[in-house]
Design a protein around this motif. Structure first.
Motif, short mmCIF file in Angstrom:
data_model
loop_
_atom_site.label_atom_id
_atom_site.label_comp_id
_atom_site.label_asym_id
_atom_site.label_seq_id
_atom_site.Cartn_x
_atom_site.Cartn_y
_atom_site.Cartn_z
N PRO A 1 47.83 48.92 35.34
CA PRO A 1 49.31 48.71 36.08
C PRO A 1 48.91 48.18 37.03
O PRO A 1 48.11 47.32 37.12
N PHE A 2 49.37 48.26 37.45
CA PHE A 2 49.24 47.55 38.77
C PHE A 2 48.22 46.89 38.73
O PHE A 2 47.58 46.83 39.51
N GLN A 3 47.41 46.16 38.55
CA GLN A 3 46.06 46.32 38.04
C GLN A 3 45.05 46.81 38.84
O GLN A 3 44.72 46.21 39.83
N ILE A 4 44.12 47.77 38.63
CA ILE A 4 43.30 48.23 39.59
C ILE A 4 41.95 47.13 39.68
O ILE A 4 41.32 47.39 38.93
N LEU A 5 41.89 46.63 40.83
CA LEU A 5 40.68 45.78 40.96
C LEU A 5 40.75 44.75 40.17
O LEU A 5 39.69 44.69 39.18
N ASN A 6 41.35 43.73 40.25
CA ASN A 6 41.24 42.45 39.44
C ASN A 6 40.55 41.55 40.43
O ASN A 6 40.75 41.42 41.49
N ASN A 7 39.37 41.20 40.03
CA ASN A 7 38.63 40.54 41.04
C ASN A 7 38.75 39.02 41.28
O ASN A 7 38.21 37.99 41.32
N GLY A 8 40.24 38.73 41.37
CA GLY A 8 40.67 37.51 41.64
C GLY A 8 40.76 36.55 40.60
O GLY A 8 39.79 36.57 39.82
N ASN B 1 51.56 42.90 23.88
CA ASN B 1 51.35 44.06 25.06
C ASN B 1 51.12 43.32 26.40
O ASN B 1 50.11 42.57 26.53
N PHE B 2 52.03 43.76 27.45
CA PHE B 2 51.70 43.12 28.64
C PHE B 2 51.78 44.40 29.66
O PHE B 2 52.58 44.94 30.18
N PRO B 3 50.72 45.11 29.62
CA PRO B 3 50.16 46.30 30.73
C PRO B 3 49.96 45.77 31.97
O PRO B 3 48.65 45.29 32.28
N TYR B 4 50.80 45.87 32.97
CA TYR B 4 50.58 45.78 34.48
C TYR B 4 50.04 44.23 34.55
O TYR B 4 49.10 44.03 35.40
N MET B 5 50.35 43.31 33.93
CA MET B 5 49.84 42.02 33.76
C MET B 5 50.52 40.94 34.17
O MET B 5 50.35 40.03 34.99
N LEU C 1 56.32 45.78 27.58
CA LEU C 1 56.09 45.74 29.12
C LEU C 1 56.05 46.74 29.92
O LEU C 1 56.95 47.56 29.99
N VAL C 2 55.06 46.82 30.46
CA VAL C 2 54.85 48.00 31.79
C VAL C 2 54.45 47.16 33.00
O VAL C 2 53.57 46.37 33.01
N GLU C 3 55.10 47.77 34.22
CA GLU C 3 54.89 46.93 35.44
C GLU C 3 55.31 48.07 36.39
O GLU C 3 55.90 48.94 36.17
N GLN C 4 54.60 47.54 37.61
CA GLN C 4 55.14 48.46 39.03
C GLN C 4 56.43 48.35 39.31
O GLN C 4 56.91 46.94 39.37
N GLU C 5 57.23 49.05 39.77
CA GLU C 5 58.36 48.95 40.22
C GLU C 5 58.41 48.63 41.52
O GLU C 5 58.58 49.67 42.52
N THR D 1 57.35 51.08 35.25
CA THR D 1 58.43 50.98 34.00
C THR D 1 57.92 50.62 32.77
O THR D 1 56.95 49.96 32.91
N SER D 2 58.40 51.24 31.89
CA SER D 2 57.88 50.78 30.35
C SER D 2 59.06 50.42 29.78
O SER D 2 60.37 51.37 29.52
N SER D 3 59.26 49.27 29.18
CA SER D 3 60.25 48.83 28.19
C SER D 3 59.91 47.98 27.00
O SER D 3 58.55 47.92 26.94
N ALA D 4 60.74 47.93 25.98
CA ALA D 4 60.27 47.21 24.84
C ALA D 4 61.32 46.21 24.35
O ALA D 4 62.56 46.24 24.78
#
Length: 543
Positions: free
Chosen positions: A29-36, A375-379, A411-415, A538-541
């Motif tokens: 989600p939020f995405q934890i540690l994306n290395n840039g 699927n868009f998970p925190y992306m 779609l799941v995203e940080q609010e 949040t999660s939605s379809a």
């Protein structure tokens, strides 16, 4: 999808609830540690910052989505690793659909609030400066005791400004952080220097949640003043983790917080319901990571009456994710293929090693007669929009997906609302949002737990610093509230699919294993996960 719907066997649906056994190898989600992101994955376009009018929901005070006003986008930035995260909602959130809060930046977390009346504070600090320097005083720009000079020299000089922090009014940590951010915004270096000296002994990466967050926000302010994204990792005072270390940190967060499971389970139930009668299923995952999300879905599909369907998964992931994975996407394909074979599910995997802004139609390799799920998970919040580049990859990607005629898009995203906000309101929003997140993390492990401390440093801190220190194309953490995502999806031609009761039941089962302060709310066809009174995910379809 219908709001209430009968499903196959109860065993099948319960399988979708139970993801605790799955390895948490996903940038979340939020995405934890994306290395840039690689440099060619985002194009910076300088634009002026604009007013911050967007609002996010709180669980206790949520305006109707239609009443939310959004300002036109702007740009800001500093490079950092990406990461995935998000939290929750409350009971009163459902009570008054037309209630709107006067608090532009959301309701306070745990009863504490960020300073709202900054003008009073500003006048007080200005009076202090006048007492020390005189009403007509001029600051010598060449003085070696300027803030940036002091940072580079380790605060070795003793200037006439040094006593100033002794006269700063008695403020709590949150108030001091906001005051310091305001001074940074105003380029008031004497006040910045005094406030940072005051803050230094108050923050700690091993203290209370606000102290830990304060340490990273203070580093973000320093990095912003240094105006160099390349120094960000040095300023974080933590070495780059190895692949196995990073995996262990992500595993810690997966276990102590429900954010990954919220994303995985809600999307899996939606896809399982939508594809109930399809014989050929093509899932396009825009953040495949380790592919762990699809293990439980494959297992349930294997037990479908009449036999399992043919399943094809296209996994999209930028090359930087290989660090945590320990190799390319072929590792994910081999793992999932082996698992599918053990359950007798016809399976094919296609890996697309690229960031989302590089994806084109030919990258997806659609087949004849396939029912497509995306699927868009925190992306999506990592995709630069019109405020960053004229290419506007955020909306371009949504239009591309719409052209596939998918049966469903999850779609799941940080609010949170940090995309086009100017620096100061963005700082306040970040302080409020991540205070709730750090409190939720704190509830999962003892305060002196070294694994939790390392997980926060390597998987969350970089997001915080990126939001505060960076502008324009360097800022990759660009969150938007659900109302804004809804507007974007509708403009791209999508219509929202109300989530069935099975989705909320699945998430409630997950939350049984977590602190009671995690809350779930249903509104406007979507699910809102929060901590106490602050919505975090949040999660939605969509279709």
């Amino acid at each position: 999808m219908q709001t209430s719907r009968e499903h196959g066997s109860s065993d099948s649906i319960s399988k979708l609830y139970q993801m605790q056994h799955i390895e948490p190898y996903c940038y979340s989600p939020f995405q934890i540690l994306n290395n840039g992101y690689p440099e060619n994955c985002s194009e910076a376009n300088q634009t002026s910052s604009q007013s911050y009018n967007e609002q996010y929901f709180t669980l206790e005070s949520a305006p109707t989505i239609d009443n939310i006003i959004y300002s036109s986008p702007s740009a800001v930035s500093i490079s950092s690793d990406r990461t995935p995260f998000s939290p929750q909602g409350s009971q009163s959130y459902l009570s008054d659909p037309h209630h709107s809060s006067d608090n532009t930046y959301g309701s306070p977390v745990s009863g504490s609030s960020v300073v709202d009346d900054n003008s009073e504070l500003r006048h007080a600090l200005r009076d202090l400066e006048k007492k020390l320097l005189g009403p007509e005083s001029d600051i010598d720009d060449s003085c070696s005791c300027s803030f940036i000079g002091a940072v580079q020299q380790g605060y070795s000089c003793t200037s006439s400004y040094q006593p100033m922090e002794l006269m700063i009014p008695s403020l709590d940590l949150k108030q001091l952080l906001v005051a310091c951010a305001e001074a940074v915004s105003n380029e008031d270096m004497p006040i910045v220097e005094a406030l940072m000296r005051k803050l230094e002994p108050m923050v700690s990466v091993s203290g209370e949640p606000i102290q830990r967050l304060g340490a990273y926000m203070l580093e973000g302010l320093r990095a912003r003043l240094l105006s160099s994204g390349s120094l960000i990792y040095k300023k974080l005072k933590c070495k780059e983790p190895t692949g196995p270390e990073l995996m262990s940190y992500m595993h810690v967060l997966y276990q102590i917080c429900p954010y990954y499971k919220f994303a995985y389970n809600s999307a899996n139930v939606v896809i399982w319901e939508t594809m109930e009668n399809e014989s050929r299923i093509h899932i396009i995952d825009f953040q495949i990571a380790q592919g762990s999300q699809w293990v439980s879905l494959i297992e349930v599909l294997a037990k479908r009456p009449g036999g399992p369907p043919y399943v094809r998964i296209t996994g999209i992931d930028d090359s930087q994710s290989a660090q945590a994975r320990g190799g390319g996407l072929e590792i994910v394909g081999q793992r999932l293929s082996k698992f599918a074979a053990s359950y007798g599910v016809p399976f094919e995997f296609h890996g697309a090693a690229m960031c989302g802004s590089e994806v084109k139609l030919e990258s997806l390799r659609l087949g004849q007669g396939e029912a497509v799920a995306v699927n868009f998970p925190y992306m999506l919040h990592h995709m630069p929009d019109e405020s960053v580049t004229t290419s506007n990859h955020r909306d371009r990607l949504l239009r591309l997906v719409k052209s596939l005629s998918p049966k469903v898009v999850t779609l799941v995203e940080q609010e949170s609302n940090t995309n086009t906000a100017a620096f100061l309101p963005r700082f306040r929003e970040t302080l409020d949002y991540y205070t709730a997140m750090f409190e939720s993390i704190d509830a999962g492990r003892p305060r002196d737990d070294k694994q939790r401390i390392s997980a926060e440093e390597h998987c969350v801190a970089r997001d915080v610093v990126n939001i505060i220190a960076c502008e324009e194309g360097e800022r990759v953490e660009r969150h938007e509230p659900f109302g804004k995502w809804r507007s974007r999806l509708m403009m791209a031609g999508f219509r929202q699919c109300p989530l069935s009761q099975s989705v909320s039941i699945a998430i409630k089962e997950v939350l049984k294993d977590y602190n009671k302060n995690y809350r779930l709310a249903e509104r406007d066809g979507a699910l809102f996960l929060g901590w106490k009174n602050r919505v975090l995910s949040t999660s939605s379809a969509w279709r």
